[in-house]
Design a protein around this motif. Sequence first.
Motif, mmCIF file in Angstrom:
data_model
loop_
_atom_site.group_PDB
_atom_site.id
_atom_site.type_symbol
_atom_site.label_atom_id
_atom_site.label_comp_id
_atom_site.label_asym_id
_atom_site.label_seq_id
_atom_site.Cartn_x
_atom_site.Cartn_y
_atom_site.Cartn_z
ATOM 1 N N PHE A 138 0.852 -1.183 0.000
ATOM 2 C CA PHE A 138 0.000 0.000 0.000
ATOM 3 C C PHE A 138 0.887 1.231 0.000
ATOM 4 O O PHE A 138 1.814 1.346 0.794
ATOM 5 N N THR A 139 0.609 2.172 -0.898
ATOM 6 C CA THR A 139 1.405 3.379 -1.053
ATOM 7 C C THR A 139 1.254 4.323 0.134
ATOM 8 O O THR A 139 2.199 5.003 0.524
ATOM 9 N N GLY A 140 0.055 4.382 0.699
ATOM 10 C CA GLY A 140 -0.190 5.319 1.799
ATOM 11 C C GLY A 140 -0.314 6.731 1.258
ATOM 12 O O GLY A 140 -0.912 6.961 0.223
ATOM 13 N N GLY A 141 0.277 7.690 1.964
ATOM 14 C CA GLY A 141 0.297 9.084 1.512
ATOM 15 C C GLY A 141 -1.068 9.626 1.173
ATOM 16 O O GLY A 141 -1.987 9.603 1.989
ATOM 17 N N ARG A 142 -1.206 10.091 -0.072
ATOM 18 C CA ARG A 142 -2.450 10.746 -0.496
ATOM 19 C C ARG A 142 -3.651 9.816 -0.523
ATOM 20 O O ARG A 142 -4.791 10.260 -0.614
#
Length: 155
Positions: free
Chosen positions: A130-134
């Motif tokens: 999972f990239t996370g962030g935005r």
Amino acid sequence: MKRIAIGSDHAGFLAKQNLIKELKSWGIEVVDVGPSSDEKPVEYVPIAELVSVKVAENEVDGGILICGTGVGMSIAANKIPGIRAAVVNDLFSAQYAKSDVNLNVLCMGARVISERIIMEITKKWVDTNFTGGRFIPRIAQLHEMESKYFTKGGK
């Protein structure tokens, strides 16, 4: 992912059995919620519920559901708060469903895609982070929506 719950109906049984072998060869612990054979038709809703509750209660790192099309399983899985399930039929969707939406229940159709593609999609989903962030606020919005419309015991 270290531990995955998996289930199918009768249409997805053979693909499920073969995928279990593959997952174990990758060093993943598998919790098979059924069925144990494809000798008689199996209702998909209870199977989707079993897998999804294990995911929602953090008993496993993710879930995999296989039926004829994947559609029924995904609809049933998404009835459990905290579940983000989708039908995935290609590698691009497998990657971005995990990296952007943090898909926690992967649904596939054994009558739609080949077992080889099922294995490849699963590998892509398992290996993608999972990239996370935005994307975190978007997942929070999903949780807010669940809280707004779901109550314990249903409406």
